[in-house]
Design a protein around this motif. Sequence first.
Motif, PDB file in Angstrom:
ATOM      1  N   THR A 118       7.081 -45.894 -23.469  1.00  0.00           N
ATOM      2  CA  THR A 118       5.838 -45.119 -23.369  1.00  0.00           C
ATOM      3  C   THR A 118       5.619 -44.626 -21.949  1.00  0.00           C
ATOM      4  O   THR A 118       5.200 -43.480 -21.726  1.00  0.00           O
ATOM      5  N   LEU A 119       5.913 -45.497 -20.953  1.00  0.00           N
ATOM      6  CA  LEU A 119       5.814 -45.055 -19.557  1.00  0.00           C
ATOM      7  C   LEU A 119       6.772 -43.900 -19.276  1.00  0.00           C
ATOM      8  O   LEU A 119       6.430 -42.934 -18.573  1.00  0.00           O
ATOM      9  N   GLY A 120       7.980 -43.993 -19.822  1.00  0.00           N
ATOM     10  CA  GLY A 120       8.936 -42.890 -19.649  1.00  0.00           C
ATOM     11  C   GLY A 120       8.456 -41.606 -20.318  1.00  0.00           C
ATOM     12  O   GLY A 120       8.681 -40.502 -19.811  1.00  0.00           O
ATOM     13  N   ALA A 121       7.749 -41.761 -21.458  1.00  0.00           N
ATOM     14  CA  ALA A 121       7.213 -40.578 -22.136  1.00  0.00           C
ATOM     15  C   ALA A 121       6.144 -39.898 -21.286  1.00  0.00           C
ATOM     16  O   ALA A 121       6.028 -38.668 -21.277  1.00  0.00           O
ATOM     17  N   PHE A 122       5.342 -40.708 -20.555  1.00  0.00           N
ATOM     18  CA  PHE A 122       4.357 -40.128 -19.652  1.00  0.00           C
ATOM     19  C   PHE A 122       5.042 -39.301 -18.570  1.00  0.00           C
ATOM     20  O   PHE A 122       4.584 -38.207 -18.209  1.00  0.00           O
ATOM     21  N   GLU A 123       6.138 -39.789 -18.047  1.00  0.00           N
ATOM     22  CA  GLU A 123       6.872 -39.049 -17.018  1.00  0.00           C
ATOM     23  C   GLU A 123       7.410 -37.736 -17.577  1.00  0.00           C
ATOM     24  O   GLU A 123       7.319 -36.678 -16.947  1.00  0.00           O
ATOM     25  N   LEU A 124       7.950 -37.792 -18.779  1.00  0.00           N
ATOM     26  CA  LEU A 124       8.478 -36.566 -19.402  1.00  0.00           C
ATOM     27  C   LEU A 124       7.357 -35.566 -19.700  1.00  0.00           C
ATOM     28  O   LEU A 124       7.546 -34.352 -19.609  1.00  0.00           O
ATOM     29  N   LEU A 125       6.170 -36.094 -20.069  1.00  0.00           N
ATOM     30  CA  LEU A 125       5.036 -35.214 -20.346  1.00  0.00           C
ATOM     31  C   LEU A 125       4.621 -34.456 -19.091  1.00  0.00           C
ATOM     32  O   LEU A 125       4.300 -33.255 -19.149  1.00  0.00           O
ATOM     33  N   LEU A 126       4.633 -35.122 -17.926  1.00  0.00           N
ATOM     34  CA  LEU A 126       4.281 -34.447 -16.684  1.00  0.00           C
ATOM     35  C   LEU A 126       5.297 -33.372 -16.319  1.00  0.00           C
ATOM     36  O   LEU A 126       4.939 -32.286 -15.836  1.00  0.00           O
ATOM     37  N   VAL A 127       6.572 -33.663 -16.571  1.00  0.00           N
ATOM     38  CA  VAL A 127       7.604 -32.651 -16.313  1.00  0.00           C
ATOM     39  C   VAL A 127       7.417 -31.456 -17.253  1.00  0.00           C
ATOM     40  O   VAL A 127       7.542 -30.289 -16.851  1.00  0.00           O
ATOM     41  N   TRP A 128       7.126 -31.750 -18.511  1.00  0.00           N
ATOM     42  CA  TRP A 128       6.911 -30.679 -19.493  1.00  0.00           C
ATOM     43  C   TRP A 128       5.690 -29.836 -19.121  1.00  0.00           C
ATOM     44  O   TRP A 128       5.688 -28.621 -19.282  1.00  0.00           O
ATOM     45  N   TYR A 129       4.645 -30.507 -18.581  1.00  0.00           N
ATOM     46  CA  TYR A 129       3.455 -29.785 -18.141  1.00  0.00           C
ATOM     47  C   TYR A 129       3.790 -28.833 -16.988  1.00  0.00           C
ATOM     48  O   TYR A 129       3.313 -27.697 -16.927  1.00  0.00           O
ATOM     49  N   TRP A 130       4.626 -29.274 -16.108  1.00  0.00           N
ATOM     50  CA  TRP A 130       5.043 -28.435 -14.975  1.00  0.00           C
ATOM     51  C   TRP A 130       5.831 -27.217 -15.447  1.00  0.00           C
ATOM     52  O   TRP A 130       5.724 -26.129 -14.895  1.00  0.00           O
ATOM     53  N   VAL A 131       6.600 -27.376 -16.521  1.00  0.00           N
ATOM     54  CA  VAL A 131       7.478 -26.302 -16.988  1.00  0.00           C
ATOM     55  C   VAL A 131       6.765 -25.343 -17.941  1.00  0.00           C
ATOM     56  O   VAL A 131       6.867 -24.116 -17.810  1.00  0.00           O
ATOM     57  N   ASP A 132       6.002 -25.891 -18.928  1.00  0.00           N
ATOM     58  CA  ASP A 132       5.551 -25.018 -20.010  1.00  0.00           C
ATOM     59  C   ASP A 132       4.122 -25.277 -20.497  1.00  0.00           C
ATOM     60  O   ASP A 132       3.415 -24.335 -20.859  1.00  0.00           O
ATOM     61  N   LEU A 133       3.668 -26.532 -20.515  1.00  0.00           N
ATOM     62  CA  LEU A 133       2.406 -26.856 -21.185  1.00  0.00           C
ATOM     63  C   LEU A 133       1.193 -26.400 -20.396  1.00  0.00           C
ATOM     64  O   LEU A 133       1.268 -26.141 -19.190  1.00  0.00           O
ATOM     65  N   ARG A 134       0.069 -26.325 -21.124  1.00  0.00           N
ATOM     66  CA  ARG A 134      -1.225 -26.088 -20.501  1.00  0.00           C
ATOM     67  C   ARG A 134      -1.982 -27.410 -20.358  1.00  0.00           C
ATOM     68  O   ARG A 134      -1.608 -28.409 -20.980  1.00  0.00           O
ATOM     69  N   LEU A 135      -3.059 -27.360 -19.550  1.00  0.00           N
ATOM     70  CA  LEU A 135      -3.786 -28.589 -19.259  1.00  0.00           C
ATOM     71  C   LEU A 135      -4.381 -29.190 -20.532  1.00  0.00           C
ATOM     72  O   LEU A 135      -4.353 -30.418 -20.716  1.00  0.00           O
ATOM     73  N   GLY A 136      -4.910 -28.355 -21.419  1.00  0.00           N
ATOM     74  CA  GLY A 136      -5.486 -28.880 -22.657  1.00  0.00           C
ATOM     75  C   GLY A 136      -4.448 -29.590 -23.509  1.00  0.00           C
ATOM     76  O   GLY A 136      -4.731 -30.636 -24.113  1.00  0.00           O
ATOM     77  N   GLN A 137      -3.242 -29.059 -23.555  1.00  0.00           N
ATOM     78  CA  GLN A 137      -2.175 -29.707 -24.321  1.00  0.00           C
ATOM     79  C   GLN A 137      -1.775 -31.031 -23.690  1.00  0.00           C
ATOM     80  O   GLN A 137      -1.508 -32.023 -24.388  1.00  0.00           O
ATOM     81  N   VAL A 138      -1.734 -31.058 -22.363  1.00  0.00           N
ATOM     82  CA  VAL A 138      -1.368 -32.314 -21.679  1.00  0.00           C
ATOM     83  C   VAL A 138      -2.399 -33.397 -21.965  1.00  0.00           C
ATOM     84  O   VAL A 138      -2.057 -34.557 -22.230  1.00  0.00           O
ATOM     85  N   LEU A 139      -3.677 -33.028 -21.926  1.00  0.00           N
ATOM     86  CA  LEU A 139      -4.726 -34.020 -22.210  1.00  0.00           C
ATOM     87  C   LEU A 139      -4.631 -34.515 -23.648  1.00  0.00           C
ATOM     88  O   LEU A 139      -4.846 -35.704 -23.920  1.00  0.00           O
ATOM     89  N   LEU A 140      -4.314 -33.614 -24.587  1.00  0.00           N
ATOM     90  CA  LEU A 140      -4.196 -34.017 -25.991  1.00  0.00           C
ATOM     91  C   LEU A 140      -3.019 -34.966 -26.193  1.00  0.00           C
ATOM     92  O   LEU A 140      -3.171 -36.058 -26.771  1.00  0.00           O
TER      93      LEU A 140
END
Length: 276
Positions: free
Chosen positions: A226-248
């Motif tokens: 789960t901690l690794g998934a958080f790291e991947l989510l931040l990388v994905w946010y930097w590349v493509d996601l929006r803030l609302g998607q990251v919060l969801l």
Amino acid sequence: MKSPMLVVLLAFVASTYAAALALQSPKFTVSSPNGDQIRSEPISLTKKSSPVRLGPQDVLRVTFQVTENDGGTGVQPHQAFLRFYDNISGEDGLQPVRVTSNGKARFELNMARPPSSFPPTSPDSVLKVSLIIGSFVHKPLAVDLFDLIVPASQPVASHPEEVYYHPQPVIEHTFRPEQKTPPAFISAVFSALVLAPWVVLVGLWSQLSPKVPNLFSLKIIPFTATLGAFELLLVWYWVDLRLGQVLLYGAGLGIVAVFTGKTALVQVGKLRKGSI
């Protein structure tokens, strides 16, 4: 032998074309605002008279009678108009004239209150006034009456919203320049800072010897994942996601982290008790 119907039809056509409209006793009168007569003349249909000039407050009256043939009885046509035509601007205006049942008509033009159909005029305008008469049972009649000189019309007052209907300047979009990427060294430094907590975590795990192998049990690995998934989510946010998607997505991972973290803490507690 001719057919009776054909004879009646030919007689009707002959009578129709034989009955032509004529204009009797046409006359114009120009008077001042106080009623004084300035000019009064019969209108000649064969010889053009001098132009009729009107002042800003003068009144023009035109009278005539519509008859059937010259000197015949008066008739009421279906429609009659006075046409005011400006030869310079090409503007014209039609004003209906009421004709009585005996063919007599009277038209009045008050320059203090000209009709809305009156064409706009300039200081050099000379309006050609003609009479147009139409009938269903007679040939139409169109005659030139006289030339008319009137004061130049006032310019139309501009509407408050008129400016919105004029051609507007072309809208030109200025786009921002493409975003510049930081130097490779700066990117490497910040990547190392992001990965630093994992180095610390692995170092702490190494201090739990000899119970390190038990840290990779099935009850601890889900929390680590789960901690690794958080790291991947931040990388994905930097590349493509929006803030609302990251919060969801982060809220969903947070719920998973609560349960997996609780299970991992219980398992670590058991490991510590066993190591004492």
